[in-house]
Scaffold this active site. Structure first.
Site, PDB file in Angstrom:
ATOM      1  N   LEU A  93       0.846  -1.195   0.000  1.00 47.70           N
ATOM      2  CA  LEU A  93       0.000   0.000   0.000  1.00 47.70           C
ATOM      3  C   LEU A  93       0.881   1.243   0.000  1.00 47.70           C
ATOM      4  O   LEU A  93       1.602   1.511   0.971  1.00 47.70           O
ATOM      5  CB  LEU A  93      -0.910  -0.002   1.227  1.00 47.70           C
ATOM      6  N   GLY A 147      -0.938   6.618  -0.247  1.00 46.58           N
ATOM      7  CA  GLY A 147      -1.187   7.750   0.662  1.00 46.58           C
ATOM      8  C   GLY A 147      -0.227   8.898   0.409  1.00 46.58           C
ATOM      9  O   GLY A 147       0.837   8.741  -0.194  1.00 46.58           O
ATOM     10  N   ARG A 168       1.994  14.094   7.080  1.00 47.55           N
ATOM     11  CA  ARG A 168       2.826  14.427   8.239  1.00 47.55           C
ATOM     12  C   ARG A 168       4.323  14.493   7.923  1.00 47.55           C
ATOM     13  O   ARG A 168       5.114  14.967   8.722  1.00 47.55           O
ATOM     14  CB  ARG A 168       2.574  13.416   9.371  1.00 47.55           C
TER      15      ARG A 168
END
Ligand code: UD1
Ligand code: CA
Length: 451
Positions: free
Chosen positions: A7, A10, A14
């Site tokens: 994965l 994203g 941050r």
């Protein structure tokens, strides 16, 4: 058949970066690169990387090594796995892991697959002092895994649980894609959570298992630069330990920086403050003194490198380099040579038993065997528009402070007189001298002083 879903879609808000999270480097290699290397080492046949934010940079880096699935928009980790449905008809097991966990080792991946042999789902969990922002592993009274609850969705009792989800799962592939159909996004973040599959599997009567890992730091997720520094230091310790166990002496492992793919032979000694990155291979019994930087370098046995920079170049056995040498751009120094103080080589070949000990620039050149290059020699390879080659044949002697204006060829056993600016080739065995003749003025020195 073993397949993997990584994965990596994203954004990594941050990290506060224009670079997507999984392309941030640990030990001089993007995080996603470490994960793909570990998966391949563990014998995974097919790897699907789910990309979204920064997809182009990930694809440019990993090229055709993996298959890609695009996730846009990003609606959670479960939604990300749905995009990898090119795997849905495969038999066997699929490992799902986060692209932001760079420290994962192939041995742990193999253990996870083995642990899932008698289960439909295995999640790797870790026991921490405090669960922080991680998803919590909720077990039944008898220890059986019941569900995973994200920190943001936990009640006070669940929040107190300190066994957490590392984000690494192994599934029976068919059960995974069946289960995904039942995911909902009715949670604090309105996302499709991969973690909800634990409860779904239990409801379907499938077997869900959690395996507690020994080294929880290996499974750490990098969410900000503080985590990145922790991962860097974990990896440095891991890499340095591997080399020490392989017979390499590190005088100060805390201050030795070695990239993940570097190979080093036995009895090599590395002094403090040395950096070795990229696709570098170092032979046996090499000594690398402080303040050296090597990248994509090939170093033979019994070489000494003192405070030098070697990039994209090769140094063969028994040669000494430095202090303060810079070898770059496809330079090849052959065996038993001596390259000394403040010498720069670029795109050049320097053959066996030749010496170039002081204050010299050699670029775009081919030097033969047994040549001596005096102090302060310069190959003048560039006229401001084009570059030209210099050739020097075996046994030649280049006097100090000569300029060799390329293109020019110096013959075998030829001699160049010190201080010459050489514009024309010199034949085998001849001497080239190109400087004004000296005349001495009787007593002029003392007269000038007394004037
Ligand atoms: C996730 C887990 C959490 C676990 C933690 C471990 C879920 C819902 N939560 O939380 O239980 O403790 O990892 O580190 O799974 N990603 C996508 N697409 C998306 C969302 C995320 O590709 O839509 C990727 C991210 O790029 C990242 C990985 O999935 O590589 C994890 O996502 P992240 O947002 O960091 O999840 P966590 O909140 O850390
Ligand atoms: Ca994370």
């Amino acid at each position: 058949m073993r397949s993997a879903i990584v994965l990596a879609a994203g954004k990594g808000t941050r990290m506060k970066s224009s670079l997507c999270k999984v392309m941030h480097e640990c030990a001089h290699k993007p995080m996603i690169g470490h994960i793909v290397t570990a998966l391949k080492k563990a014998g995974v046949d097919k790897i699907v990387v789910v990309v979204g934010h920064g997809a182009d940079s990930v694809k440019e880096y990993l090229k055709d090594d993996v298959t890609y699935a695009l996730q846009s928009p990003q609606l959670g980790t479960g939604h990300a796995v749905m995009q990898a449905d090119c795997l849905k008809d495969f038999d066997g097991d699929t490992i799902v892991l986060n692209g932001d966990g760079p420290c994962i080792q192939s041995e742990t991946i193999e253990k996870a697959f083995a642990a899932n042999e008698s289960h439909d789902l295995t999640v790797l969990s870790a026991v921490l002092e405090q669960g922080g922002s991680y998803g919590r592993i909720i077990r039944e009274a008898d220890g059986k895994v019941k569900k995973i609850v994200e920190a943001k969705d936990c009640d006070a009792q669940e929040l107190a649980v300190n066994e957490i989800n590392t984000g690494l799962f192994v599934f029976k592939t068919k059960a995974l894609f069946e289960g995904l159909k039942e995911l909902k996004n009715d949670n604090a973040q309105s996302e499709y959570y991969l973690t909800d599959l634990v409860e779904i599997f239990n409801q379907k009567g499938l077997s869900a298992n959690a395996l507690i890992v020994e080294d929880r730091d290996e499974l750490m997720g990098v969410n900000d630069r503080v985590d990145l520094a922790k991962a860097e230091s974990w990896m440095k310790a891991h890499i340095n330990r591997k080399h020490m166990l392989n017979g390499v002496t590190l005088l100060d492992p805390m201050n030795t920086y070695i990239g993940a793919d570097v190979e080093i032979g036995e009895d090599t000694i590395i002094y403090p403050n040395v950096v070795i990155f990229g696709n570098t291979k170092i032979g046996k019994n090499v000594r690398i003194l402080s303040n050296s930087f090597l990248q994509d370098a090939q170093i033979g046995d019994d070489v000494i490198i003192d405070s030098s920079k070697i990039v994209d170049s090769q140094v063969d056995a028994h040669t000494t380099v430095g202090p303060m040498t810079h070898l770059r751009g496809h330079t090849h120094i052959h065996e038993n040579c001596r390259i000394g103080n403040f010498v720069e080589f670029k795109n050049s070949d320097f053959n066996d038993n030749s010496k170039c000990a002081h204050l010299t620039y050699i670029g775009d050149s081919d030097f033969g065997k047994g040549i001596n290059v005096g102090c302060g020699v310069v190959t003048v390879n560039y006229d401001g528009k084009n570059k030209y080659r210099t050739t020097v044949k075996d046994g030649a002697f280049i006097g100090s402070n000569c300029n060799l204006i390329a293109p020019v060829t110096i013959g075998e056993n030829a001699l160049l007189a010190a201080g010459s600016t050489i514009t024309d080739s010199v034949d085998d065995g001849d001497m080239g001298i190109a400087r004004a003749r000296q005349s001495n003025k009787k007593d002029f020195g003392i007269k000038y002083k007394n004037k």
